[in-house]
Design an enzyme around this catalytic site. Structure first.
Site, PDB file in Angstrom:
ATOM      1  N   HIS A  48       0.795  -1.171  -0.288  1.00 42.29           N
ATOM      2  CA  HIS A  48       0.356   0.328   0.019  1.00 42.29           C
ATOM      3  C   HIS A  48       0.455   0.621  -0.104  1.00 42.29           C
ATOM      4  CE1 HIS A  48       0.066  -0.005   4.146  1.00 42.29           C
ATOM      5  NE2 HIS A  48      -0.571  -0.344   4.199  1.00 42.29           N
ATOM      6  N   HIS A  92      -6.160 -10.000  13.036  1.00 37.65           N
ATOM      7  CA  HIS A  92      -6.170  -8.459  12.440  1.00 37.65           C
ATOM      8  C   HIS A  92      -7.215  -8.550  11.084  1.00 37.65           C
ATOM      9  CE1 HIS A  92      -5.298  -4.938  11.361  1.00 37.65           C
ATOM     10  NE2 HIS A  92      -3.749  -5.241  10.721  1.00 37.65           N
ATOM     11  N   GLU A 150      -7.017  -6.420   8.380  1.00 35.73           N
ATOM     12  CA  GLU A 150      -6.681  -5.884   7.601  1.00 35.73           C
ATOM     13  C   GLU A 150      -6.401  -7.195   6.155  1.00 35.73           C
ATOM     14  OE1 GLU A 150      -2.981  -3.571   7.631  1.00 35.73           O
ATOM     15  OE2 GLU A 150      -3.498  -1.990   6.225  1.00 35.73           O
ATOM     16  N   ASP A 194      -4.509  -8.238   3.774  1.00 36.48           N
ATOM     17  CA  ASP A 194      -3.284  -9.079   3.710  1.00 36.48           C
ATOM     18  C   ASP A 194      -3.430 -10.252   4.368  1.00 36.48           C
ATOM     19  OD1 ASP A 194      -2.645  -6.722   6.267  1.00 36.48           O
ATOM     20  OD2 ASP A 194      -1.498  -7.490   5.280  1.00 36.48           O
ATOM     21  N   HIS A 221      -1.422  -1.905  14.635  1.00 40.41           N
ATOM     22  CA  HIS A 221      -1.573  -1.020  14.674  1.00 40.41           C
ATOM     23  C   HIS A 221      -3.082   0.003  14.355  1.00 40.41           C
ATOM     24  CE1 HIS A 221      -1.419  -1.303   9.311  1.00 40.41           C
ATOM     25  NE2 HIS A 221      -1.756  -2.413  10.346  1.00 40.41           N
ATOM     26  N   ASP A 255       1.218  -8.399  12.874  1.00 42.69           N
ATOM     27  CA  ASP A 255       2.003  -7.557  12.540  1.00 42.69           C
ATOM     28  C   ASP A 255       2.764  -7.300  13.301  1.00 42.69           C
ATOM     29  OD1 ASP A 255       0.886  -6.838   9.864  1.00 42.69           O
ATOM     30  OD2 ASP A 255      -1.161  -5.467  10.730  1.00 42.69           O
ATOM     31  N   TYR A 306       9.870  -1.920   8.332  1.00 42.59           N
ATOM     32  CA  TYR A 306       8.669  -1.934   8.930  1.00 42.59           C
ATOM     33  C   TYR A 306       8.538  -1.170  10.365  1.00 42.59           C
ATOM     34  CZ  TYR A 306       4.769  -5.318   9.896  1.00 42.59           C
ATOM     35  OH  TYR A 306       3.716  -5.562  10.340  1.00 42.59           O
ATOM     36  N   HIS A 331       4.481 -11.444   9.211  1.00 40.44           N
ATOM     37  CA  HIS A 331       4.837 -11.168   8.096  1.00 40.44           C
ATOM     38  C   HIS A 331       6.320 -11.440   8.503  1.00 40.44           C
ATOM     39  CE1 HIS A 331       1.754  -8.592   5.776  1.00 40.44           C
ATOM     40  NE2 HIS A 331       1.749  -7.808   6.845  1.00 40.44           N
TER      41      HIS A 331
HETATM   42 FE1  FEO Z   1      -1.961  -4.183   9.045  1.00 45.84          FE
HETATM   43 FE2  FEO Z   1      -0.283  -7.061   8.127  1.00 45.84          FE
HETATM   44  O1  FEO Z   1      -1.365  -5.156   8.089  1.00 45.84           O
END
Ligand code: FEO
Length: 400
Positions: free
Chosen positions: A28, A82, A84, A86, A152, A171, A197, A230
């Protein structure tokens, strides 16, 4: 389905079943030159549990990995740490593949999932909402949940496997790297990737990071592994990554000057290089970064460390250069702390860039420590000398 997909057992009965995004170069808007991964984990116990899912284009790959180990229809719990996308965009398909699974998430997670997937089966999902301290026994292992509001997103949550002392941190503590290895001690330079990151994703949430470190201490949690969604897993003294987060959240800086600029006909670049000479002559570490040929994700990480930041912009159409405007907008949101700023640039007629950048910095809450310098068209020796003098003063500021 590909039957050759590899899974990795990370601990007794716990398997990595995620996906590596080798070609990811932009997350993003934030540059990811090393690629990325979406990590999901399958826990085999009396109750079979999946921790998180992957970005939708990788659903079949994740399902293939799960199927190497267990029939997906046998999954009892799917934990969504989470919302989001991804981590959640393959959740609708996963819930179809695991019809008896109960979905576990925070209260804000449930609301967020509704807002994303109310036309994709949400109403049919069997959801168990959990809060900090809640536990679910899955047999020999127990999951404990920790809400991490604004680490986050409001919905963010961690899952701690008590008996194994493994933290699934989603995350937090991640890195955007694509690698065949699954552990931090198998890859070079992971702490540096973790800082990139942090700078680009977590920098605005320093207060929450410090609160989290305190909460973990109060809860008496010990870690054999910290497992982000990640990048790679922290298993060698995993607390190191929490300590680094605390250090970054405290916004400790180094005596360094960072010069960030763009240029049209090299005048602003000449000024930037003269400022660099001045800083160097005073024996202070300095970096020079043109916004058009450096990764902004890396510049932002260098910004974390620098105590003084010089921003250079030529005037274009009475205002600042568009890349400089974009960069200011980017760092305004990330809210770097403990910086002193200085602004410089060239103009042809009318000017506008230096004042515009200063106004933007002040409105964003940043401190300007040296009056701005603008030069008409070309910097001649008198202007160059001024730039070198300013460089020396910025070096002194950096050492304060
Ligand atoms: Fe807040 Fe890896 O997405």
């Amino acid at each position: 389905m590909d039957n050759d997909l590899q899974t990795v057992q990370i601990s007794e009965g716990i398997y990595w079943v995620g996906a590596i995004d080798w070609n990811l170069r932009d997350f993003h808007g934030y540059e990811t030159p090393k690629g990325g991964s979406y990590n999901t984990y399958l826990i085999i116990d009396e109750k079979i549990t999946l921790i998180d899912t992957v970005k939708a284009p990788f659903f079949e790959e994740m399902l293939g990995r799960i199927s190497q180990i267990v029939d997906p229809s046998k999954i009892d719990y799917i934990v969504s740490n989470h919302v989001e996308m991804d981590h959640s965009s393959s959740l609708p398909a996963m819930m179809e593949a695991s019809p008896k699974a109960k979905l576990v998430c925070s209260a804000k997670g449930k609301k967020g999932l509704y807002e994303h997937y109310r036309e994709m089966g949400f109403e049919k999902w069997d959801i168990q909402v959990v809060k900090t301290g809640d536990e679910i026994s899955i047999g020999k292992k127990t999951m404990q949940f920790i809400e991490v509001v604004m680490l986050h997103w409001p919905d963010s949550m961690h899952t701690y496997l008590k008996e194994d002392r493994i933290l699934f941190s989603n995350d937090a503590f991640g890195q955007h790297i694509a690698t065949s290895e699954r552990f931090e001690d198998q890859v070079e330079g992971v702490m540096e990737d973790a800082q990139i990151y942090y700078a680009n994703i977590l920098m605005p949430f320093g207060k929450q990071v410090l609160g989290y470190a305190e909460k973990v201490k109060q809860m008496g949690l010990k870690f054999d592994m910290i497992v982000p969604a990640h990048g790679v897993i922290w298993r060698k003294e995993p607390e190191r990554i929490i300590e680094s987060y605390v250090k970054w959240a405290n916004a400790e800086t180094k005596p360094q000057v960072l010069i960030v600029y763009d240029t049209m006909w090299n005048s602003t670049e000449i000024m930037a290089k003269e400022i660099l000479e001045g800083v160097q002559s005073a024996g202070v570490d300095v970096k020079l970064r043109n916004l058009r040929n450096n990764d902004w994700s890396k510049i932002t990480t260098e910004l974390m460390d620098a105590s003084v930041v010089a921003i250079g912009s030529p005037t274009l159409n009475n205002g600042m250069f568009f890349t400089v405007a974009g960069f200011l907008s980017y760092i305004k949101g990330l809210r770097p702390k403990n910086k002193k700023f200085f602004v410089f640039g060239s103009y042809g007629w009318g000017g506008g860039a230096v004042k515009g950048v200063e106004k933007e910095l002040i409105e964003s809450g940043f401190e300007i420590s040296e009056p701005g310098l603008q030069v008409n068209f070309r910097p001649f020796e008198e202007d160059r000398a001024k730039c070198r003098e300013i460089g020396k003063r910025l070096a002194s500021l950096a050492k304060e």
